[in-house]
Write an enzyme that holds these catalytic residues in place. Structure first.
Site, PDB file in Angstrom:
ATOM      1  N   ASN A 172       0.740  -1.159  -0.073  1.00 54.24           N
ATOM      2  CA  ASN A 172      -0.122   0.131   0.018  1.00 54.24           C
ATOM      3  C   ASN A 172       0.836   1.229   0.008  1.00 54.24           C
ATOM      4  O   ASN A 172       1.449   1.720   0.969  1.00 54.24           O
ATOM      5  CB  ASN A 172      -0.872  -0.030   1.288  1.00 54.24           C
ATOM      6  CG  ASN A 172      -1.698   1.413   1.296  1.00 54.24           C
ATOM      7  OD1 ASN A 172      -1.740   2.028   0.453  1.00 54.24           O
ATOM      8  ND2 ASN A 172      -2.294   1.354   2.252  1.00 54.24           N
ATOM      9  N   LYS A 219       0.100   4.194  -0.208  1.00 52.54           N
ATOM     10  CA  LYS A 219      -0.599   5.404   0.271  1.00 52.54           C
ATOM     11  C   LYS A 219      -0.312   6.736  -0.490  1.00 52.54           C
ATOM     12  O   LYS A 219      -0.220   6.460  -1.615  1.00 52.54           O
ATOM     13  CB  LYS A 219       0.128   5.641   1.736  1.00 52.54           C
ATOM     14  CG  LYS A 219      -0.168   4.473   2.535  1.00 52.54           C
ATOM     15  CD  LYS A 219       0.063   4.592   4.099  1.00 52.54           C
ATOM     16  CE  LYS A 219      -0.299   3.127   4.647  1.00 52.54           C
ATOM     17  NZ  LYS A 219      -0.037   3.373   6.178  1.00 52.54           N
ATOM     18  N   HIS A 254      -9.654   1.101   5.051  1.00 52.86           N
ATOM     19  CA  HIS A 254      -8.361   1.589   5.622  1.00 52.86           C
ATOM     20  C   HIS A 254      -8.621   2.368   6.626  1.00 52.86           C
ATOM     21  O   HIS A 254      -9.447   3.437   6.891  1.00 52.86           O
ATOM     22  CB  HIS A 254      -7.356   1.905   4.844  1.00 52.86           C
ATOM     23  CG  HIS A 254      -5.892   1.915   5.313  1.00 52.86           C
ATOM     24  ND1 HIS A 254      -5.319   2.849   6.059  1.00 52.86           N
ATOM     25  CD2 HIS A 254      -5.059   0.991   4.957  1.00 52.86           C
ATOM     26  CE1 HIS A 254      -4.194   2.618   6.617  1.00 52.86           C
ATOM     27  NE2 HIS A 254      -3.793   1.477   5.919  1.00 52.86           N
ATOM     28  N   GLU A 300      -6.757   4.627   7.864  1.00 49.02           N
ATOM     29  CA  GLU A 300      -6.572   6.197   7.586  1.00 49.02           C
ATOM     30  C   GLU A 300      -7.831   6.965   6.932  1.00 49.02           C
ATOM     31  O   GLU A 300      -8.021   8.059   7.127  1.00 49.02           O
ATOM     32  CB  GLU A 300      -5.293   6.018   6.714  1.00 49.02           C
ATOM     33  CG  GLU A 300      -4.010   6.084   7.641  1.00 49.02           C
ATOM     34  CD  GLU A 300      -2.844   5.633   6.647  1.00 49.02           C
ATOM     35  OE1 GLU A 300      -2.910   5.408   5.463  1.00 49.02           O
ATOM     36  OE2 GLU A 300      -2.029   4.954   7.406  1.00 49.02           O
ATOM     37  N   GLU A 316      -5.298  -4.723  10.563  1.00 51.22           N
ATOM     38  CA  GLU A 316      -4.404  -3.608  10.674  1.00 51.22           C
ATOM     39  C   GLU A 316      -4.705  -2.855  12.081  1.00 51.22           C
ATOM     40  O   GLU A 316      -5.527  -1.824  12.121  1.00 51.22           O
ATOM     41  CB  GLU A 316      -4.565  -2.902   9.609  1.00 51.22           C
ATOM     42  CG  GLU A 316      -4.325  -3.520   8.338  1.00 51.22           C
ATOM     43  CD  GLU A 316      -3.492  -2.244   7.326  1.00 51.22           C
ATOM     44  OE1 GLU A 316      -2.541  -2.777   6.670  1.00 51.22           O
ATOM     45  OE2 GLU A 316      -3.999  -1.115   7.119  1.00 51.22           O
ATOM     46  N   GLY A 352       2.376   2.661  10.876  1.00 51.13           N
ATOM     47  CA  GLY A 352       3.426   3.403  10.804  1.00 51.13           C
ATOM     48  C   GLY A 352       4.112   4.121  12.022  1.00 51.13           C
ATOM     49  O   GLY A 352       4.719   5.010  12.073  1.00 51.13           O
ATOM     50  N   SER A 388       3.239  -1.832  10.383  1.00 54.51           N
ATOM     51  CA  SER A 388       4.957  -2.164  10.515  1.00 54.51           C
ATOM     52  C   SER A 388       5.412  -3.358  10.087  1.00 54.51           C
ATOM     53  O   SER A 388       6.301  -3.867  10.994  1.00 54.51           O
ATOM     54  CB  SER A 388       5.233  -1.683  11.895  1.00 54.51           C
ATOM     55  OG  SER A 388       4.802  -0.215  12.279  1.00 54.51           O
TER      56      SER A 388
HETATM   57  P1  13P Z   1       2.923   0.427   7.763  1.00 55.48           P
HETATM   58  O1  13P Z   1       3.460  -0.780   7.171  1.00 55.48           O
HETATM   59  O2  13P Z   1       3.731   1.590   7.197  1.00 55.48           O
HETATM   60  O3  13P Z   1       2.935   0.628   9.138  1.00 55.48           O
HETATM   61  O4  13P Z   1       1.304   0.731   7.363  1.00 55.48           O
HETATM   62  C1  13P Z   1       0.693  -0.551   7.276  1.00 55.48           C
HETATM   63  C2  13P Z   1      -0.597  -0.040   6.391  1.00 55.48           C
HETATM   64  O5  13P Z   1      -1.448   0.962   6.865  1.00 55.48           O
HETATM   65  C3  13P Z   1      -0.686  -0.817   5.284  1.00 55.48           C
HETATM   66  O6  13P Z   1      -2.173  -0.703   4.631  1.00 55.48           O
END
Ligand code: 13P
Length: 262
Positions: A13, A15, A99, A101, A171, A177, A217
């Site tokens: 992903n 982002k 997601h 976010e 997640e 992150g 992560s």
């Molecule tokens: P990270 O791997 O940067 O923690 O992000 C995970 C994520 O949100 C994947 O969709």
């Protein structure tokens, strides 16, 4: 692209990252490596602006393409939105839905997740549906309640055929992150719970085939131990998917972990 639990599924992903030049270089490197990573299914989810570029770079490789979001209407006056048929037309096989976010910053709810899943399935896309608890919810001992609620709300009204075509991703928000991965035990506990809920709703045959990814992560160093867990079928990788070396290493470690599990 249909998935089989014997092959780990790794989705990158990206982002809100990657210019066209960066996207081309990254996708080309993953496509080149995919030949020796044939033991895994790989998907890249670039920003919308780079879908066409990444599609070209992946042509002829087995790597799939995913959108990071969609709007549930098929077409119309919805400035700034992208529909499932448009994603399909752009070459996507998958789309990430719900997601954290999007839930956190853009008001995504279980009800919108449900509508998005329906429209993705109708267009022939595989939805990758994300669920996960916040740190406060975990610390209050509410993890399973939160996950159960998100599953119930997001999948409500899906029949077994529809539910059988989705991929789920656990997640935990506190692991995204932050560099703080869920331990294999913590992740497995929730993955097992999700599989159990699917069994209650749709029966053992569906739940035993369901693909459940872990995200938060994920790095090469923690991948192998996660993939040894029996209910972890793949990973949704954020930051570590932005650099070809680290993403490819994660795919290798996933294949290794899976072998050690069997
Ligand atoms: P990270 O791997 O940067 O923690 O992000 C995970 C994520 O949100 C994947 O969709």
């Amino acid at each position: 692209m249909t998935h089989d639990r014997s092959r780990p599924l790794l989705a990158g992903n990206w982002k809100m990252h990657q210019t066209l030049a960066e996207a081309r270089a990254l996708a080309s490197a993953v496509a080149a490596a995919s030949r020796e990573l044939a033991g895994a299914d790989i998907i890249l989810a670039p920003p919308f602006t780079a879908l066409a570029e990444v599609r070209r770079a992946l042509a002829g490789s087995p790597v799939g393409l995913a959108g990071q979001n969609l709007f549930w209407e098929e077409k119309g006056a919805f400035t700034g939105e992208v529909s499932a048929p448009l994603l399909k037309d752009a070459g996507c096989s998958h789309v990430i839905i719900g997601h954290s976010e999007r839930r956190q910053h853009f008001g995504e709810t279980d009800a919108s997740v449900r509508k998005k899943i329906k429209s993705a399935l109708q267009a022939g896309l595989v939805p990758i549906v994300c669920v996960g608890e916040s740190l406060g919810e975990r610390e209050a001992g509410r993890t399973m309640d939160v996950i159960a609620g998100q599953l119930e709300g997001g999948l409500d009204g899906l029949d077994a055929d529809e539910a059988g075509r989705i991929v789920l991703a656990y997640e935990p928000v506190w692991a995204i992150g932050t560099g703080r991965t869920a331990s294999p035990d913590q992740a497995e506990e929730v993955h097992g719970f999700i599989r159990g809920r699917l069994e209650e709703s749709y029966g053992g045959e569906l739940s035993s085939c369901a693909i459940i990814l872990y995200g938060g992560s994920v790095k090469a160093a923690n991948t192998c131990s996660l993939f040894k867990e029996k209910d972890i079928d793949g990973a949704l990788v954020g930051g570590a998917s932005l650099e070809p070396g680290s993403f490819i290493e994660i795919v290798r470690e996933a294949i290794k972990g899976r072998k050690e599990r069997q």
